[in-house]
Scaffold this motif. Structure first.
Motif: not given
Length: 379
Positions: A267-268, A270-271, A300, A303, A313-314, A316-317, A324
């Motif tokens: 997730l990190h 991806l962000a 996204l 992915y 989760e989205i 969180t991103v 980030v």
């Protein structure tokens, strides 16, 4: 030998090209280095010097093809440092990902030190280098590129799940993941700074604890709890279009430049990819809307065509986006303040990158950016 290349300039902290910190690799230097790699053949000539600013790299032609020769200062990368990075690349290559082939030296090592320098050699990655002269913080040329980059990032994360190496040793200009997951991010930031004397010296006369505390209070509420349930894994940490090679029809042909790779979380990473490709940071301050939500949505979507993400989760991103970049911005300050003694660039990294980028997320366009990503992803 080929004719001399034009005067070498590199990307700076803004949009202008600048004289390099690290001198360009010369033909004589390349000849000496190539001799350490028996599989590379005889040097024919240098074809191109990379404009990336943190190392020197040149594309060279030999009797056995084209290769990329990279040279790092020993204070940035030792052969042991690069061995960690190369092991990750080798793991991905064995899993079928299109990553660069690292050429072994005569003593079967992927890098060697000579004087103040550390050298590594890669076979030229397949594909078209569409973005090679574009700055790192410039967006994709199309949403199609963003989608296929998202696909490739997810494939990388799937392959990385079985790479069990520990976190990479702390070095300047390496990503890390110690502050945001911490229940006390300010204490974690204090530990990060204390471990880096040059960074600590630069920040000594600044109210940095107050500034970071303000950012964590504004954007970080609940992030440690959100991140606690997600596994760590080795990630790329510098996912932008100029670190990808492309096919003529817009697919990712190969993935390059693992210099920031280490253990963070999917997730990190991806962000980080969204933050670096869907916001035109080099236009910050022009009064324009710099967000590209459609590019973020496309990345996204690509992915998620490989790896499922639920609404939490989205979210969180999206929640990660304002912060980030914090650890890598601190690492840049450590580099500029310590390795190259460039306080003016350290100031840009602190005021414009770390603080300025985070504060943009308080703006109306930023709130709309996050809302559109969430809306599209949960529709």
């Amino acid at each position: 030998m080929s004719a001399a290349l034009p005067a070498h300039l590199v990307h700076g902290m803004g949009t202008a090209l600048e004289a390099p910190t690290w001198p360009a690799i010369t033909t004589a230097e390349a000849e000496g280095v190539i001799g350490r790699f028996p599989g590379a053949g005889r040097l024919v000539g240098l074809r191109w010097h990379s404009p990336r600013p943190f190392s020197a790299a040149t594309l060279l032609q030999t009797s056995r093809g084209e290769f990329l020769l990279k040279r790092h200062h020993r204070r940035l990368r030792s052969p042991e440092d690069l061995a960690q990075e190369h092991a990750f690349v080798a793991h991905l290559r064995a899993a079928g990902l299109p990553v660069s082939e690292i050429i072994m030296s005569a003593d079967r090592q992927g890098a060697f030190a000579q004087g103040d320098w550390t050298y590594e050699l890669h076979r030229k990655a397949p594909g078209i280098d569409l973005y090679r002269d574009r700055l790192s913080w410039t967006p994709f040329l199309s949403n199609g590129h963003a989608f296929t980059a998202g696909v490739a990032l997810a494939q990388l994360h799937v392959a990385a799940r079985t790479f069990t190496a520990p976190t990479r040793a702390a070095r300047p200009l390496v990503a890390s993941f110690t502050i945001l997951p911490s229940p006390d991010p300010l204490a974690a930031a204090e530990a990060y700074v204390a471990d880096r004397p040059a960074l600590a010296g630069y920040l000594a006369d600044k109210p940095w604890r107050r500034e970071l505390g303000r950012l964590f209070a504004t954007f970080g509420d609940g992030l440690p709890e959100r991140l606690a349930g997600h596994r760590t894994l080795w990630t790329h940490n510098d996912w932008h279009p100029s670190n990808l090679m492309w096919t003529a029809d817009g697919e990712v042909a190969s993935i390059i430049d693992f210099g920031l790779a280490t253990r963070t979380s999917a997730l990190h990473d991806l962000a980080t990819a969204i933050e670096r490709t869907a916001i035109e940071w080099l236009r910050l301050g022009e009064g324009a809307d710099i967000a590209q939500p459609d590019a973020a949505i496309a990345l996204l979507a690509g992915y998620r065509s490989i790896v499922a993400l639920d609404a939490s989760e989205i979210e969180t991103v999206v929640r990660l986006l304002p912060l980030v970049h914090v650890e890598f911005a601190l690492s840049e300050i450590d580099y500029f303040a310590g390795i190259v003694s460039a306080p003016q660039d350290a100031a840009i990294a602190w005021h414009d990158y770390l603080i300025g980028h985070a504060e943009w997320f308080l703006s109306a366009p930023a709130r709309d950016f996050g809302s559109r990503i969430m809306g599209a992803a949960t529709a």
